[in-house]
Design a protein around this motif. Structure first.
Motif, short mmCIF file in Angstrom:
data_model
loop_
_atom_site.label_atom_id
_atom_site.label_comp_id
_atom_site.label_asym_id
_atom_site.label_seq_id
_atom_site.Cartn_x
_atom_site.Cartn_y
_atom_site.Cartn_z
N GLY A 162 0.82 -1.20 0.00
CA GLY A 162 0.00 0.00 0.00
C GLY A 162 0.86 1.25 0.00
N PHE A 163 1.92 1.18 0.76
CA PHE A 163 2.83 2.31 0.86
C PHE A 163 3.53 2.57 -0.47
CE2 PHE A 163 6.77 4.24 2.44
CZ PHE A 163 6.19 5.29 3.13
N MET A 164 3.94 1.49 -1.16
CA MET A 164 4.58 1.65 -2.46
C MET A 164 3.61 2.25 -3.47
SD MET A 164 7.12 -1.40 -3.42
CE MET A 164 5.96 -2.69 -3.57
N VAL A 165 2.34 1.79 -3.41
CA VAL A 165 1.37 2.29 -4.38
C VAL A 165 1.08 3.77 -4.11
CG1 VAL A 165 -0.94 1.97 -5.31
CG2 VAL A 165 0.43 0.01 -4.72
N LEU A 166 1.23 4.18 -2.86
CA LEU A 166 1.12 5.61 -2.55
C LEU A 166 2.15 6.40 -3.36
CD1 LEU A 166 0.12 7.96 -0.79
CD2 LEU A 166 1.66 7.21 0.99
N ALA A 167 3.37 5.85 -3.43
CA ALA A 167 4.40 6.51 -4.23
C ALA A 167 4.06 6.44 -5.71
CB ALA A 167 5.76 5.87 -3.98
N LEU A 168 3.45 5.33 -6.10
CA LEU A 168 3.09 5.14 -7.51
C LEU A 168 2.02 6.14 -7.93
CD1 LEU A 168 2.81 1.92 -9.35
CD2 LEU A 168 0.68 3.10 -9.13
N LYS A 202 10.41 5.88 3.63
CA LYS A 202 9.27 6.66 4.14
C LYS A 202 9.41 8.13 3.74
CE LYS A 202 6.75 4.61 7.73
NZ LYS A 202 7.37 3.31 7.99
N LEU A 203 10.60 8.65 3.97
CA LEU A 203 10.84 10.06 3.70
C LEU A 203 10.60 10.38 2.22
CD1 LEU A 203 12.27 12.67 5.02
CD2 LEU A 203 14.11 11.97 3.52
N VAL A 204 11.21 9.57 1.35
CA VAL A 204 11.12 9.82 -0.08
C VAL A 204 9.67 9.70 -0.56
CG1 VAL A 204 11.82 8.89 -2.29
CG2 VAL A 204 13.49 9.13 -0.49
N VAL A 205 8.96 8.69 -0.03
CA VAL A 205 7.59 8.49 -0.47
C VAL A 205 6.69 9.62 0.04
CG1 VAL A 205 5.58 6.99 -0.27
CG2 VAL A 205 7.81 6.01 -0.70
N PHE A 206 6.87 10.01 1.30
CA PHE A 206 6.05 11.11 1.82
C PHE A 206 6.30 12.39 1.02
CE2 PHE A 206 5.71 9.05 6.20
CZ PHE A 206 4.49 8.51 5.86
N LYS A 207 7.55 12.59 0.67
CA LYS A 207 7.87 13.79 -0.10
C LYS A 207 7.09 13.78 -1.42
CE LYS A 207 11.67 15.81 -2.60
NZ LYS A 207 12.49 15.12 -3.57
N ALA A 208 7.12 12.63 -2.11
CA ALA A 208 6.41 12.54 -3.38
C ALA A 208 4.91 12.68 -3.17
CB ALA A 208 6.73 11.21 -4.05
N ALA A 209 4.38 11.99 -2.16
CA ALA A 209 2.93 11.97 -1.97
C ALA A 209 2.42 13.35 -1.57
CB ALA A 209 2.56 10.94 -0.91
N LEU A 210 3.16 14.03 -0.70
CA LEU A 210 2.70 15.36 -0.27
C LEU A 210 2.79 16.35 -1.43
CD1 LEU A 210 4.13 15.74 3.32
CD2 LEU A 210 1.78 15.36 2.63
#
Lengths: 481, 471
Positions: free
Chosen positions: B297-303, B381-389
């Motif tokens: 789920g977390f990876m798909v958030l980045a996707l 986590k950091l990289v994905v949050f950055k992209a998602a935000l």
């Protein structure tokens, strides 16, 4: 001056020692001696670094793709706290000498782990680097409590970890948001504290971001009502764990409040400072009140710890020269006095295998040296003039009276309560009727040797607080400007 | 010709390696060490040759650019480490046979093809090579009933999922008239046939990814599969399916944007469902399976953030998942007694004392799963949050943070068990030594988890390169 790799050495030497302690794990005595020598060496090294012209700065590229830098800075404030950390590490090794009998190598490695992560928190000047150290702090302390703690160690360790990570992860989200907002506004994506402070984000966003940062720092400090993990963690941790929790980890919370939360969001903190002040002063009264009801000596000291940190928070919230000086000074004094009280309760616990206050009494007859030290630290904790805490408490009270008369009055009430429960503690333990016929052995030379430097520091800082005030005045002025 | 060869070289090496293992197996079926050496050599060589892939514009079936290079190297690396983890494990449990090693190589071939294919036919073949090999790999311990049950479950559901993907491909082809992956999506429009096709493909791939609610097989299969195979499943097959999905997302075609709201819901469901499922599992392997659902789920958030942030964050998250899932299942395998995999969380009690090395790395990988610094989990986590935000997925990020906090609880449960006093009534299981290959795998895992957490630049750079070259 640029001090590469001096500050890295200050930060990471303990981690290197941790490796040494692990390797010596099979030979407990050698491991203890090595750890003591290493901790002493680190103390000397930190003191030597402090003697150089401050601030020391170290700055290098770390993750260019994210704009994160490996930036450390030691100014007066972070220097004093670093020195305190390495000093308490020495004490932590010493008090564990007899208490810790199994897996000695891993234990000392974790103590050094606590030191490195805390030093990183004090010295980091890049938000990402700070976050890394901040969250890494949890791991060694979790294991110290979960493996070497007392009866309910598992529950206490879980509680400590979950509370802390809940704050930490929301702060991570807010930090990324801040980074993006700052980048969108200025065009440069950076985690550098100086750059983020130079151009704060729009006031509308600051409120939420401040709330997220505050959550993390309030849990660690701890600010009432987020303090509930602390009495459990303190009660269940081994003595050195309590010492490092009270002396070092709590300070990372209040320090981060002053270094990161308030400067990063100036408008929002100017708007909501009274919330923080109310929580601080109210927390002092509440925690002192609860301390009355404790029957376990260690829990009582833990609640007194919550109360004192409330006073620190009041000082930081008011954000004046005097209150800031008082707050930083109180951080150091509180680390020394409360740390010492935890150590002494631990020593008593080793003898009596209980920490219930009702089981003691009349200790002065059988243990005069112990009682002398105990009285000194208890009085310092209650704010007796001439001892460390007094000056800092006065600075905070007087400084905040102008802006927050109500908060100062409340805090004063809290301090009266503090005096009352400390007197009750001393009366119940040292004087009064002895609960048992059993006479406990007085302090051994090793134990006296542990307490002597702590006592000396408490007295010296009470008589000559300018030693620290001179160091921290400059950096605090810069923070206020 | 040269460029054509290099773009297929990793796949050729893997295929030839599998053949070599089969040939050796036919000649002398008992030489496990030989099979293992060949398989290690082939996956290692494929990993290295992936780094030398040259983009080749003359052929249209596979991509050989930085994106393909990244995933090929990653997947072959996963296979290599899984083989190291499986080495002693398989020998002691009597399934160090030729087909085991050959099928690992074939499955890797399928994974690599899935990640690099730019053509639907290639894609379908890759999916089948991968799935068929996995059905057998899960059942490698033929004498036990749990692996067989898991294999049958995976086979039945996997076959349904594959057919869904094929049906979806057919619909997309019908809507667009093109077999090229990107072109067909762009052409297929957002109505009727194309959208239905995309939905079927999404469901099928969601199954391979164990994206909730298509994740129900995951705990059973991970529990039943031998631990190194579970490592391969979650660190390899999942990442390959994710690479394929990411390639679809990168088209940012109308049909993709049309399914994004559904993907939002699936992500939230995976984050919540995985975490809650893991929370009370007494079985460590089932718990890790649910935790991997959360991480998907977390990876798909980045996707989802690909449109604004590019594929870099998602690729980094995939690499992080591969590293930590392989490590956690691999170490669990090394800590297992011979007759049955270590399963109950309480069964791990006291192993931190008797097996400090492997248990230490298991603890490290659990902390990585929890996203604590200084590990790759934190960076991810950091990289994905950055992209998602940056892409505006605030609520999904808040859900992810909340679930990460809850998730720490089950991680602590295992950590506390590892370092608790051993149970006095139940003696500690006698464990076999991990052997040289086991130790090597443990060391590589630990190095990658910490190294990429402290210095993530190589992976971030490689992922950023892919953004520049893929339209």
């Amino acid at each position: 001056m640029n001090a590469c790799p001096l500050l890295s050495a200050v930060t990471f030497l303990p981690l290197a020692f941790a490796l040494g302690a692990l390797l010596l794990g099979k030979r407990p005595d050698a491991c203890r001696k090595f750890s003591l020598a290493a901790a002493l060496f680190h103390l000397g090294f930190t003191a030597w670094a402090m003697a150089l012209p401050l601030p020391l700065i170290e700055d290098a590229a770390w993750i260019p793709a994210l704009g994160a830098r490996y930036a450390l800075e030691m100014d007066g404030v972070s220097g004093v706290l670093s020195l305190m950390t390495s000093f308490l590490t020495v004490i932590a090794v010493l008090v564990s000498w007899k208490e810790i009998g199994e897996k000695v190598g891993a234990y000392h490695a974790l103590i050094f782990g606590v030191a490195t992560t805390a030093l990183g928190v004090f010295l980091a000047r890049d938000l990402l680097l700070f976050l890394v150290f901040w969250e890494a702090q949890l791991v060694p302390m979790f294991f110290i409590i979960a493996v070497w703690g007392h009866e309910e160690k598992r529950r206490a360790a879980f509680k400590f970890f979950l509370f802390s990570i809940a704050g930490g992860l929301f702060m991570l989200l807010a930090a990324v948001w801040l980074y993006l907002a700052h980048g969108a506004m200025t065009g440069t994506y950076t985690f550098s504290l100086a750059a983020l402070m130079a151009s704060p984000v729009a006031p509308a966003a600051q409120g939420w971001l401040l709330a997220a940062f505050l959550l993390a720092f309030a849990i660690k400090t701890p600010i009432v009502p987020l303090h509930t993990w602390l009495p459990d963690a303190h009660t269940q941790a081994p003595t050195a764990g309590s010492l490092l929790l009270a002396g070092v980890l709590l300070k990372t919370g209040s320090y981060a409040l002053a270094r990161w939360a308030i400067p990063l969001f100036p408008q929002a903190s100017a708007q909501y400072w009274w919330v923080l002040a109310a929580l601080g002063a109210g927390g002092l009264v509440y925690a002192s009140w609860v301390a009355f009801a404790q029957t376990d000596a260690k829990r009582l000291v833990a609640y007194s710890s919550v109360g004192h940190m409330g006073l620190v928070v009041l000082g930081l919230a008011v954000w004046k020269t005097a209150t800031l000086e008082g707050a930083v000074l109180l951080m150091v004094n509180h680390a020394l006095t409360t740390g010492a009280l935890f150590v002494m309760v631990g020593m008593l616990g080793e003898r009596a295998h209980t920490r219930e206050m009702a089981r003691f009494g009349g200790l002065w007859k059988s243990m005069p040296t112990f009682s002398g030290f105990f009285l000194l630290f208890a009085m310092a904790s209650a704010g007796l003039p001439g001892l460390g805490n007094f000056v800092s408490e006065m600075l905070i009270l007087l400084g905040s009276y102008g802006t927050a008369p109500l908060g100062a009055a409340l805090a004063f009430g809290g301090l009266v309560l503090t005096l009352a429960y400390v007197l009750r503690l001393v009366q119940a333990m040292l004087f009064g009727e002895s609960a048992t016929d059993h006479a406990y052995r007085d302090l051994t030379p090793r134990e006296a040797l542990i307490l002597a430097p702590l006592a000396a520091c408490v007295v010296v800082l009470g008589v000559a607080p300018w030693m620290i005030l001179d160091l921290i005045r400059g950096p605090l002025k810069a923070l206020l400007a | 010709m040269n460029a054509l060869l290099t773009s297929y070289l990793p796949m050729l090496i893997l295929g030839l390696g599998a053949l070599a293992v089969f040939v050796c197996g036919a000649l002398s079926p008992t030489r496990g060490t030989l099979f293992r050496s060949i398989a290690l050599l082939a996956s290692g060589a494929a990993c290295l040759s992936a780094l030398a892939m040259v983009p080749d514009a003359t052929q249209t079936l596979v991509d050989a650019g930085p994106y393909a290079r990244f995933f090929t190297a990653l997947l072959c690396g996963v296979a290599f480490v899984c083989l190291l983890f499986a080495g002693e494990y398989a020998r002691l449990r009597g399934f160090e046979r030729d087909e085991f090693h050959a099928l690992i190589l074939l499955a890797t071939l399928g994974m690599v093809m899935l990640a690099v294919s730019t053509d639907w036919i290639m894609f379908a073949i890759a999916l089948e090579i991968l799935s068929l090999s996995l059905y057998v790999l899960i059942a490698s311990r033929r004498e036990k009933s749990l692996p067989l049950e898991a294999a049958i479950k995976y086979f039945v559901l996997g076959a349904v999922a594959s057919s869904m993907v094929f049906f979806g491909i057919a619909l997309v082809y019908a809507a667009s008239g093109s077999m090229d992956l990107a072109a067909s999506l762009v052409k297929s429009g957002t109505q009727g046939t194309g959208l239905l096709g995309m939905a079927f493909i999404l469901i099928g791939l969601g199954f391979k990814l164990s994206l909730a609610p298509m994740h129900l097989w995951t705990p059973d299969v991970y529990q039943g599969a031998p631990a190194p195979v579970a490592a391969f499943l979650s660190g390899g097959a999942k990442v390959a399916a994710f690479a394929a999905l990411l390639r679809l997302a990168m088209t940012q075609s109308p049909v993709w944007t049309a399914v994004e709201p559904a993907l939002w819901a699936l992500t939230a469901l995976s984050l919540v469902g995985g975490t809650l499922g893991a929370l009370t599992q007494p079985s460590a392997k089932r718990m890790l399976a649910y935790s991997s659902v959360t991480h998907v789920g977390f990876m798909v958030l980045a996707l989802l953030a690909v449109g604004t942030a590019g594929p870099g964050p998602a690729m980094f998250a995939a690499a992080a998942l591969a590293v930590m899932d392989v490590a956690v299942f691999g170490c669990l395998g090394l800590l297992s007694p011979i007759d049955q995999d270590a399963d109950l969380v309480d069964g791990l009690r006291g192993l931190g004392r008797s097996q400090p090395g492997v248990a230490g790395v298991l603890a490290l990988s659990l902390l990585t799963l929890g996203g604590l610094p200084p590990t790759i989990g934190f960076m991810s986590k950091l990289v994905v949050f950055k992209a998602a935000l940056a892409a505006g997925y605030l609520w999904l990020s808040v859900i992810a943070v909340a679930m990460a906090i809850v998730g720490v609880f089950y991680i602590l449960r295992v950590l506390a068990a590892l370092y608790a006093e051993p149970d006095e009534n139940a003696p500690l299981p006698v464990l076999a030594a991990p052997g040289a290959s086991g130790w090597l795998a443990v060391a590589i895992s630990a190095l990658l988890m910490i190294g990429l957490g402290v210095a993530p630049m190589p992976v971030l750079d490689a992922a950023a390169l892919a953004f520049k070259t893929i339209p």
